[in-house]
Design an enzyme around this catalytic site. Structure first.
Site, short mmCIF file in Angstrom:
data_model
loop_
_atom_site.label_atom_id
_atom_site.label_comp_id
_atom_site.label_asym_id
_atom_site.label_seq_id
_atom_site.Cartn_x
_atom_site.Cartn_y
_atom_site.Cartn_z
N HIS A 125 154.66 -4.32 58.39
CA HIS A 125 154.16 -5.56 59.00
C HIS A 125 155.10 -6.73 58.77
O HIS A 125 155.74 -6.83 57.74
CB HIS A 125 152.77 -5.91 58.46
CG HIS A 125 152.71 -6.00 56.96
ND1 HIS A 125 152.63 -4.89 56.15
CD2 HIS A 125 152.70 -7.07 56.14
CE1 HIS A 125 152.58 -5.26 54.89
NE2 HIS A 125 152.64 -6.58 54.85
N HIS A 181 155.09 -10.81 58.38
CA HIS A 181 154.30 -12.03 58.16
C HIS A 181 154.92 -13.16 58.96
O HIS A 181 156.15 -13.30 58.96
CB HIS A 181 154.37 -12.49 56.69
CG HIS A 181 153.76 -11.56 55.69
ND1 HIS A 181 152.54 -11.80 55.11
CD2 HIS A 181 154.21 -10.40 55.14
CE1 HIS A 181 152.26 -10.84 54.24
NE2 HIS A 181 153.26 -9.97 54.24
P1 AMP Z 1 152.29 -7.44 51.80
O1 AMP Z 1 152.10 -7.98 50.41
O2 AMP Z 1 153.56 -7.87 52.45
O3 AMP Z 1 152.06 -5.94 51.85
O4 AMP Z 1 151.16 -8.14 52.67
C1 AMP Z 1 149.90 -7.61 52.88
C2 AMP Z 1 149.06 -8.73 53.44
O5 AMP Z 1 147.93 -8.16 54.06
C3 AMP Z 1 148.54 -9.72 52.39
O6 AMP Z 1 149.02 -11.03 52.70
C4 AMP Z 1 147.02 -9.63 52.51
O7 AMP Z 1 146.39 -10.87 52.38
C5 AMP Z 1 146.85 -9.04 53.90
N1 AMP Z 1 145.65 -8.26 54.10
C6 AMP Z 1 145.18 -7.25 53.31
N2 AMP Z 1 144.04 -6.74 53.82
C7 AMP Z 1 143.81 -7.42 54.97
C8 AMP Z 1 142.78 -7.36 55.97
N3 AMP Z 1 141.77 -6.49 55.87
N4 AMP Z 1 142.86 -8.20 57.02
C9 AMP Z 1 143.88 -9.08 57.12
N5 AMP Z 1 144.87 -9.20 56.21
C10 AMP Z 1 144.83 -8.38 55.15
#
Ligand code: AMP
Ligand code: ZN
Length: 136
Positions: free
Chosen positions: A98, A100
């Site tokens: 993903h 951001h």
């Molecule tokens: P990373 O640390 O780059 O893997 O980012 C994962 C991101 O996913 C974090 O910023 C979380 O807040 C976000 N996240 C986790 N679960 C969900 C969810 N169910 N819906 C939306 N965002 C999420």
């Protein structure tokens, strides 16, 4: 495999979806750095940036650019960060590729914690040589 982002793709987990196409899904991060913080993912499960097929990456990047444009010009952010964390050492917590997109504002009090190093002697050239050699 139980993956929270696959579950969002499959609609077994709720999300605030911003955009959906055949290969791409974008939705709001539930724990935003700033409001409007968006995530853009491939619908297919790939663990990180290196494992995404190029045609799917192209489609994701198009969506990242479109959402960034809205964040900058319609949400009127002062700037924005585009970030991909790859691997737990880099802070990745969800092992489904993903981007951001983080809206940024002057004085928003968010800083990446940087502990910058200095190259000594020939070290900069050594690193550049190693990388250049592998790119050929
Ligand atoms: P990373 O640390 O780059 O893997 O980012 C994962 C991101 O996913 C974090 O910023 C979380 O807040 C976000 N996240 C986790 N679960 C969900 C969810 N169910 N819906 C939306 N965002 C999420
Ligand atoms: Zn997944």
């Amino acid at each position: 495999m139980d993956c929270i982002f696959c579950n969002i793709v499959n609609h077994t987990e709720q999300a605030e979806v911003l955009f959906e196409s055949d290969k791409v899904l974008a939705f709001l991060d539930i724990n935003p750095v700033n409001f409007g913080h968006a995530l853009v993912i491939t619908k297919n499960h790939y663990p990180d940036f290196l494992t995404v097929p190029k045609d799917e990456l192209d489609q994701v990047v198009n969506t990242v650019q479109a959402i960034s444009d809205v964040i900058k010009h319609k949400l009127n952010s002062d700037g924005f960060n585009i970030v991909i964390n790859n691997g737990t050492a880099a802070g990745q917590t969800v092992p489904h590729f993903h981007f951001h997109i983080i809206p940024r504002f002057h004085n928003d009090d968010f800083r990446f914690k940087l502990n910058l190093k200095k190259y000594s002697d020939n070290l900069m050239k050594e690193y550049a040589d190693k990388i250049r050699a592998e790119l050929k």
